[in-house]
Design an enzyme around this catalytic site. Structure first.
Site, short mmCIF file in Angstrom:
data_model
loop_
_atom_site.label_atom_id
_atom_site.label_comp_id
_atom_site.label_asym_id
_atom_site.label_seq_id
_atom_site.Cartn_x
_atom_site.Cartn_y
_atom_site.Cartn_z
N ASP A 229 -43.85 -7.29 57.99
CA ASP A 229 -42.86 -6.48 57.29
C ASP A 229 -43.24 -5.89 56.13
O ASP A 229 -44.62 -6.38 55.76
CB ASP A 229 -41.56 -7.40 56.84
C1 BGC Z 1 -37.28 -4.57 55.41
C2 BGC Z 1 -37.55 -4.02 56.87
C3 BGC Z 1 -37.89 -2.65 56.87
C4 BGC Z 1 -38.92 -2.19 56.12
C5 BGC Z 1 -39.30 -0.66 55.83
C6 BGC Z 1 -38.33 -4.05 54.63
O1 BGC Z 1 -38.15 -4.40 53.23
O2 BGC Z 1 -37.13 -5.96 55.50
O3 BGC Z 1 -36.41 -4.59 57.78
O4 BGC Z 1 -37.94 -2.37 58.14
O5 BGC Z 1 -38.63 -2.77 54.79
O6 BGC Z 1 -38.48 -0.32 55.49
#
Ligand code: BGC
Length: 757
Positions: A229
């Protein structure tokens, strides 16, 4: 692409650099090897493609795209085919926008109604979450576009999401939190998996081999890329060793250098790095080699589709009278800002820059209805505005019926923080009670991403749960309220009466950096139904404008062996006058005399379309997992012997028919026998009877000549009860001096061999 050849000619630095993003949304290309960079994008219910400025919290503008209903809503459709269709539409949009992989679906379990991100998640039930997300993945990937199932795993709250440790036992992990991913990973084969921010039992998932390799790859056979993530990497080298291939968005080369140094210093094997590089190259090639060129996407058609998906997802919770569908000749008070400016999506990384928005008022325009509109409340605060309420009461007074569009404003639920309570804003609850004083015919239409308390539930006649219904929610609302569509959504989560009833209440969001999942497997209805707690609306509940009748529940066998499949069928008839869709749910109730089990668990479901008067037989195949629990001792699923009940019904609290099935266990329970093992744990295992008998006789000083009879003072049943919780070592203290530790150890060894055999 000849991966092996490319890897053999890549420098160590090139390999390390491929394992992190070039920027927020791109992988790195390697010119000398002709490896192109590819783009990924959020996800999960529409495209958030950012052209220039980048962020993961949805602050900066992205391209115009279609916002489909969020997973909280689509989960309520209980409809695999619908999710597949939505996936195909998303896939086509990605093709047109040169996005290789969409960052979703998000399948984390709704452990508490307070999780700020529940709106992006499917359910409190892992089967529903995994089946529907799997259907979406298959749809997207049929267009040769990858998905990234997320956030793997036990990411069930936003509070301290980057540092908190989810302290979960192995059984709850397998049965609930991993199970939400397992089916989708095994059956739909997502191209990538996104590991979560949090720690599990102390260790960051991004460097946790148990999850990223042992379970994901070795047990489930996942062969794609694991990406972090955004910002989830804690220790890059440990991460790589544990199975984390790609760091996103990257760390300006800092972590790449750590990888290089670790290989040079010998603490990281280059083979491990090569493996990650190979997986990343395969992923890039999978997309690039079959990349579709010049694909166009039709925003108007997808807007229509978003409306239809929401129509199939909205849940009619209550319909007294019935007050719905509305009579088009009635004068109607439409109250609430959300009728004009609906809340249809959540905040954060999933936020879509919608191509257009159709509200209920837009959809009703020009259709000849007599509507008295009033704002009713402010969405920027929960302060009570008496002037707005007075206007709403006035509109309600002069109408035949009042429809109040309520819900949670943006501020109340979002990625990045959890909800503080489970209530609607106070200004909306007061509005509803004031309107009820002048108008008995009140319908509430809700826009929220997770369960809310409803203090006015008994007083209103109708309630629609729209969840966060996407940019065309207004069309769905119009069609459903006026009976142009028949509601068929079912709750993918229990609505408790109050927050305090929720099983995680005492342990959410935990203290400092630890949250104990003390409720174990008793999540959602598994808890409420076992505990017989009164709920506002049960899991699986949802009404229709027609009525369904169930009959002829059949099971293929009344007695099976553990491991055998079972076929279950039931007839469902639409006995009303309107065509509709029923969600048939099959729960299995396991025997309650051994391992603590929920009173029942959803093991199969299907949504069937039925014309008025039509009957269909719905058939389900239950495999051994439908009866199993996770046995820590054998680190595997285990089906205990006993009587199981197969239940067919329309919600977890509306079981229409049941059938009993007896399961003969093929294998004996597995555990290590010690001097402290209780007699009771061994007495029901026939293979051990011969070894146990002399111990029991010695324990009760039974004369061998009396052939095992327990004598006058004590009968066999009493002996059994007395022994149940007595450890084997009791034979040394209380027995007839026949046994010492050494002799007992010999018997234990024999019994252990028989048990393991
Ligand atoms: C989120 C993800 C997301 C990623 C990219 C993170 O903060 O938890 O779900 O895909 O950011 O935006």
């Amino acid at each position: 692409m000849d991966y092996k050849k490319i890897i053999s000619t890549m420098t160590l630095e090139e390999k390390a650099s491929l394992c992190s993003g070039r920027d927020f949304w791109h992988t790195k290309g390697i010119k000398s090897q002709k490896v192109p960079e590819i783009m990924v994008s959020d996800g999960p219910h529409g495209l958030r493609k950012q052209p220039a400025s980048q962020d993961h919290l949805g602050n900066f503008e992205s391209i115009k795209a279609v916002c489909f209903p969020a997973a909280c809503a689509t989960a309520a459709s209980f409809d695999r085919a619908l999710l597949n269709k939505m996936g195909k539409a998303l896939g086509t949009e990605c093709q047109a926008e040169n996005i290789s992989t969409i960052l979703g679906p998000a399948v984390n379990i709704k452990r508490s109604p307070l999780c700020g991100r529940n709106f992006e998640y499917f359910s409190e039930d892992p089967l529903l979450a995994t089946e529907l997300s799997g259907a979406l993945i298959k749809g997207v990937q049929s267009k040769n576009i990858g998905t990234s199932i997320k956030h793997f795993t036990a990411n069930n709250q936003e509070t301290r999401r980057l540092t908190v440790s989810a302290d979960v036992d192995e059984r709850a992990m397998y049965e609930i939190y991993l199970a939400a991913f397992e089916g989708a990973v095994k059956n739909a084969k997502p191209w990538t998996v996104m590991c979560s921010y949090n720690r599990i039992n102390g260790l960051h998932v991004s460097e946790n081999k148990t999850y990223l390799t042992d379970i994901l790859r070795d047990e489930w056979g996942f062969d794609g890329v694991v990406m972090s993530d955004w910002g989830a990497v804690n220790d890059r080298v440990k991460g790589l060793t544990a199975g984390l291939d790609l760091e996103m968005p990257g760390s300006y080369g800092i972590n790449d250098r750590e990888i290089v140094e670790a290989v040079q210093g010998g603490s990281l094997s280059e083979k491990t790095l090569d493996k990650a590089v190979e997986r990343i190259l395969k992923w890039i090639d999978k997309y690039e080699s079959k990349k579709q060129k010049d694909v166009k996407w039709d925003k108007e058609a997808d807007h229509e589709l978003a409306g239809r998906i929401e129509e199939e997802s909205a849940v009619l919770l209550k319909n007294e009278g019935p007050i719905l569908p509305l009579d088009k000749n009635d004068e109607i008070a439409i109250i609430g800002r959300f009728a004009k400016a609906p809340r249809y999506q959540g905040g954060g990384s999933s936020h879509i820059n919608s191509s257009k928005v159709t509200s209920f008022m837009d959809a009703a325009k020009g259709k000849g209805h007599e509507i008295h509109y009033a704002d009713g409340y402010d969405t920027d605060s929960d302060e009570i505005d008496r002037a707005l309420i007075a206007k709403a009461v006035n509109a309600a007074k002069k109408s035949d019926v009042a429809v109040i569009f309520a819900g949670l404003p943006d501020l109340f639920e979002s990625e990045g923080y959890d909800r503080e309570h489970m209530r609607l804003p106070e200004n909306q609850n007061v509005l509803i009670s004031e309107v009820l004083k002048v108008q008995p015919n009140v319908v509430v239409v809700l826009h929220n991403g997770s369960a809310v308390e409803m203090p006015w539930e008994k007083d209103v006649k109708g309630i629609f749960e729209m969840y966060l219904g996407g940019q065309n929610v207004g069309t769905a609302e119009y069609n459903l309220l006026f009976g142009k569509a028949n509601p068929s959504g079912r709750l993918p989560e229990t609505f408790p009466v109050k927050l305090e009833d929720n099983p995680s209440y005492l342990n959410f969001p935990g203290f400092m950096d630890n949250v104990s999942y003390a409720e174990g497997v008793f999540v959602g209805y598994r808890y409420y139904d076992t505990k017989k707690t009164e709920v506002l609306f049960p899991f699986g509940h949802g009404l229709s404008y027609t009525t369904y009748k169930y009959a002829n529940l059949k099971v293929s066998k009344r007695k099976i062996k553990a491991g055998d499949p079972l076929t279950v069928s039931v007839d469902v008839t639409n006995i009303g006058r309107m065509a509709g869709k029923e969600v048939v749910q099959v729960y299995v109730a396991a025997p309650q005399d051994g391992m603590p089990r929920p009173v029942h668990e959803l093991r199969a479901f299907d949504k069937v379309a039925l014309r008025a008067g039509e009957t269909k037989t719905v058939t389900f195949e239950l495999d051994s997992r439908a009866f199993a629990y996770w046995d820590k001792e054998r680190h595997d699923w285990y089906v205990a012997a006993g009587d199981y009940t197969i239940e067919a019904g329309a919600s977890s609290r509306d079981i229409k028919f049941v059938k009993k099935v007896n399961i003969e266990a093929a294998s004996k329970p597995r555990f290590t026998i010690t001097e402290n093992t209780c007699f009771g744990d061994l007495m029901d295992i026939p293979e051990l009877a011969d070894s146990l008998k002399p111990l029991i006789n010695s324990y009760f000083h039974i004369d061998k000549k009396e052939k095992g009879k327990a004598g006058d003072a004590i009968n066999d049943k009493m002996a059994k009860e007395l022994l149940r919780f007595s450890p084997l070592r009791g034979v040394i203290s209380f027995g007839d001096s026949e046994y010492d530790h050494e002799k007992l150890a010999k018997v234990i060894k024999v019994m252990q061999e028989k048990l393991n055999h």
